[in-house]
Scaffold this active site. Structure first.
Site, mmCIF file in Angstrom:
data_model
loop_
_atom_site.group_PDB
_atom_site.id
_atom_site.type_symbol
_atom_site.label_atom_id
_atom_site.label_comp_id
_atom_site.label_asym_id
_atom_site.label_seq_id
_atom_site.Cartn_x
_atom_site.Cartn_y
_atom_site.Cartn_z
ATOM 1 N N ASP A 105 0.603 -1.444 0.310
ATOM 2 C CA ASP A 105 0.021 -0.566 0.086
ATOM 3 C C ASP A 105 0.809 1.746 -0.243
ATOM 4 O O ASP A 105 1.883 1.159 0.694
ATOM 5 C CB ASP A 105 -0.571 0.081 1.481
ATOM 6 C CG ASP A 105 -1.775 -0.945 1.210
ATOM 7 O OD1 ASP A 105 -2.190 -1.613 0.063
ATOM 8 O OD2 ASP A 105 -2.304 -1.090 2.686
ATOM 9 N N ARG A 106 0.410 2.239 -0.113
ATOM 10 C CA ARG A 106 1.191 3.417 -0.350
ATOM 11 C C ARG A 106 1.311 3.807 0.693
ATOM 12 O O ARG A 106 3.007 4.192 1.087
ATOM 13 C CB ARG A 106 0.024 4.905 -0.945
ATOM 14 C CG ARG A 106 0.594 5.920 -1.277
ATOM 15 C CD ARG A 106 -0.038 7.010 -1.176
ATOM 16 N NE ARG A 106 -1.448 6.416 -2.152
ATOM 17 C CZ ARG A 106 -1.317 7.301 -3.472
ATOM 18 N NH1 ARG A 106 -0.646 8.524 -3.519
ATOM 19 N NH2 ARG A 106 -2.665 6.745 -4.444
#
Ligand code: URA
Length: 229
Positions: A105-106
């Site tokens: 994920d970011r």
């Protein structure tokens, strides 16, 4: 394997077929130390030099990258900063282009494998292969010890999924710190597993993927590593 010079250079990201033909006819390319001006001449990529320098990753790209927070694993430029913006531009110009083995994920930091070997990506991400992925997480509060058994049992059914998560190993590190080892890579899996029991993951870092670790690699840095056998 012997391939045409223009094919080698174009597939390793040195330009379009037209651009690399020009590079070759301008006498910038040698094979085993001898200038070759014919784009159709065949060579082993490892024997080719461009402007006296060896080609980058002539036999395939396989690196460990330490992903910082704030960038995405997608190739899509509309999603904000990509991990590819932090890597050499030539890697995306390769054919096949560089891609990640699974995604983080970011806001997740840690170990990502980056390669141009699509068959290897499929092998390492296939649920059949059970590659261990180790995550370090900070939760919003100290977890109850029963989570160890809940995760280990292999019966945890996440929302909108039909198959329970495979058994996972949870180690409580003290306070809100935990370590979770998964053998699968479902979408937001770590966050969703904890959310199922009402916990929020506030920090997530992947420290291991199979036999690969980050060693002393700083965030944003990459290192070539041997590909798995
Ligand atoms: N699980 C998550 O929830 N996020 C990641 O980035 C990786 C695993």
């Amino acid at each position: 394997m012997l391939r045409r010079l223009d094919q080698i250079l174009a597939s390793l990201g040195y330009g379009s077929r037209r651009e690399v033909r020009e590079i070759i006819t301008r006498r910038r390319v040698t094979v085993d130390g001898v200038v070759v001006r014919d784009p159709a001449a065949k060579a082993a990529a490892s024997a080719v030099r461009l402007d006296a320098l060896p080609l980058e990753f002539p036999d395939g790209l396989f690196v460990v990258f330490h992903k910082p927070a704030g960038c995405v694993c997608s190739h899509d430029t509309r999603e904000g900063q990509r991990i590819y913006d932090l890597l050499p531009a030539r890697w995306l110009a390769r054919n096949p282009a560089a891609t990640t083995v699974g995604r983080l994920d970011r806001d997740t930091t840690g170990l990502l494998l980056v390669t141009d070997d699509t068959a290897l990506v499929h092998r390492l991400t296939s649920p059949k292969h059970h590659v261990d992925k180790v995550y370090e997480a900070t939760l919003d509060r100290t977890p109850e010890p029963r989570l160890i058994e809940e995760f280990a049992r292999g019966t945890l059914l996440l929302e909108d999924e039909e198959k329970p998560c495979a058994p996972a190993r949870l180690v409580l590190r003290g306070g809100a710190e935990v370590e979770l080892t998964l053998t699968e890579g479902r979408f937001h899996q770590v966050k969703r597993m904890f959310a199922h029991f009402g916990y929020e993951v506030q920090r997530l870092h992947r420290s291991r993927f199979g036999d690969y670790t980050l060693g002393g690699l700083a965030q944003g840095q990459w290192l070539e590593v041997p590909r798995p056998s």
